[in-house]
Design an enzyme around this catalytic site. Structure first.
Site, mmCIF file in Angstrom:
data_model
loop_
_atom_site.group_PDB
_atom_site.id
_atom_site.type_symbol
_atom_site.label_atom_id
_atom_site.label_comp_id
_atom_site.label_asym_id
_atom_site.label_seq_id
_atom_site.Cartn_x
_atom_site.Cartn_y
_atom_site.Cartn_z
ATOM 1 C CE1 TYR A 141 -3.003 -2.856 -0.157
ATOM 2 C CE2 TYR A 141 -4.190 -1.974 2.070
ATOM 3 C CZ TYR A 141 -4.085 -2.965 1.235
ATOM 4 O OH TYR A 141 -4.703 -4.194 1.007
ATOM 5 C CE LYS A 191 1.806 -17.889 -2.425
ATOM 6 N NZ LYS A 191 0.813 -19.111 -2.493
ATOM 7 C CG ASP A 223 -1.703 -20.246 -0.068
ATOM 8 O OD1 ASP A 223 -1.086 -20.241 0.802
ATOM 9 O OD2 ASP A 223 -1.450 -20.969 -1.334
ATOM 10 C CG ASP A 247 -7.594 -4.364 3.119
ATOM 11 O OD1 ASP A 247 -8.267 -4.617 4.008
ATOM 12 O OD2 ASP A 247 -6.847 -4.011 2.425
ATOM 13 C CG ASP A 251 -13.096 -7.443 3.896
ATOM 14 O OD1 ASP A 251 -12.268 -6.932 5.354
ATOM 15 O OD2 ASP A 251 -14.025 -6.800 3.732
#
Ligand code: NAD
Length: 361
Positions: A141, A191, A223, A247, A251
């Protein structure tokens, strides 16, 4: 105690849900004899309309002067086609960076009274109680270079995942400290099978973990984590990860709590010299343009964020616990908004705020 709070209602349902959070703060201040000093500022789309930019200097100054900031949500559909640098969400990134709140704490609890609101099977969700610690001021970001240009005659978009070791270490340490006050387990998400960034993250997690021998450390690929959060949510305690992964996972985890309208968040950094924590408190949800202005948004994420503010920024644990207990009582009563499973007609945003105040007494 003097509570010097900046309120940034923002866009969409932001003003509706922050109004109820402020109602609850006012109620608590009156009951426990605190002096509430509220100021208001602009952030996001409304700030673009009124000042030309999403994060005006006036808001920056007010936020730096306040002990804590309560934010609604930002984002308006009319800005959707603009590049990220001109969108309301830029204001959100700006204030997080300005306050140097590098850790976003997102508790996810599957309350018994809401268990039927989750699309997952009851026996999978029951008992889930986890805390996602998302790194907030680094990664994709903010990393440079970024942008869209033409390379070799073709439109090319670039974003960079950049982390300094110190940025990774400080958020991991916060996760371990938080785990010590909970069930003493940290799941570090990365990851590392593909990204150098994650390889460094995992190495630092292993090193930092040695300083907290009472806390179990588990590494998991992002994942797989996305899958395990749904398959075995009760096995997680503190989940710590970089900005983008956090993020997305938070959610996803909102499904465990029944609705995204239930999830509060606290963004904090290092303590100030005064010992206080200057924090930014906001619901996890966005501005929900589809239901904005209809008095039907669930304000409990915003109210829960206000409770987190009393906890972390002001150390007012009894007051925060009273708000949380009142929220549970309202949930159990079924007097809730349409995104949950109301008993009878759905309550309005305002009615839920009033019910929380009444339950506090
Ligand atoms: P969203 O969270 O705003 O909405 C997703 C869905 O959840 C919608 O159906 C919405 O009606 C529902 N919902 C959200 N909050 C609710 C609440 N309190 N009560 C009941 N239902 C609720 O996400 P989105 O639709 O992807 O994004 C809308 C805008 O918000 C975009 O401009 C986005 O960039 C912005 N956004 C802002 C933030 C933030 O301010 N922190 C976070 C996410 C998205």
């Amino acid at each position: 105690m003097k509570l010097n709070i900046l309120v940034l209602p923002g866009d969409g349902i932001g003003p509706e849900v922050t109004r109820e959070a402020v109602r609850v703060l006012e109620h608590v201040a009156k009951k426990w004899n605190h002096e509430l000093v509220l100021s208001e500022g602009l952030l996001g789309g409304i700030a673009i309309h009124q000042t030309g930019g999403p994060f005006p200097d006036d808001t920056r100054e007010k936020a730096l002067a306040a002990d804590a900031t309560l934010l609604g949500a930002v984002g308006l559909p009319e800005f959707d086609e603009l590049p990220p640098s001109q969108r309301p969400e830029k204001g959100l990134l700006g204030i997080r960076k300005a306050l140097d709140v590098f850790a976003n704490l997102r508790p996810v609890i599957a309350f018994d009274s809401l268990i039927d609101s989750s699309p997952l099977k009851n026996d999978i969700v029951r008992g889930a109680d986890l805390l996602i610690v998302r790194e907030l001021t680094g990664g994709l970001y903010f990393g440079q270079p970024r942008g869209i240009d033409v390379q070799d005659g073709e439109e090319t978009a670039v974003n960079s995942m950049v982390y300094r070791a110190s940025e990774v270490e400080r958020v991991l340490r916060m996760a371990f400290k938080l785990a010590q006050g909970r069930r003493k387990k940290v799941t570090s998400v990365d990851k590392a099978n593909v990204l150098e960034n994650s390889q460094m993250w995992r190495r630092i997690a292993a090193r930092v973990g040695k300083d907290y021998p009472d806390v179990e450390l588990e590494h998991i690929l992002v994942d797989n984590c996305a899958m395990q959060l749904i398959l075995r949510p009760t096995s997680f305690d503190v989940v710590v990860t970089e900005n983008l992964f956090g993020d997305i996972l938070s959610d996803e985890a909102s499904v465990l709590a029944g609705s995204i309208g239930m999830l509060p968040s606290a963004s904090i950094g290092d303590p100030l010299p005064s010992g206080a924590w200057r924090g930014l408190y906001e619901p996890v949800h966005g501005s929900a343009p589809d239901i904005a202005g209809q008095n039907k948004a669930n304000p409990l994420a915003a109210i829960g964020s206000a409770a987190a503010m009393l906890n972390y920024s002001f150390g007012l644990h009894a007051e925060a616990a009273a708000i949380e207990a009142a929220m549970q009582a309202v949930l159990a009563s079924g007097n809730v908004t349409a995104d949950l499973k109301p008993k009878g007609a759905p309550a309005t945003t305002e009615q839920v705020g009033q019910a929380v105040c009444a339950a506090i007494g």
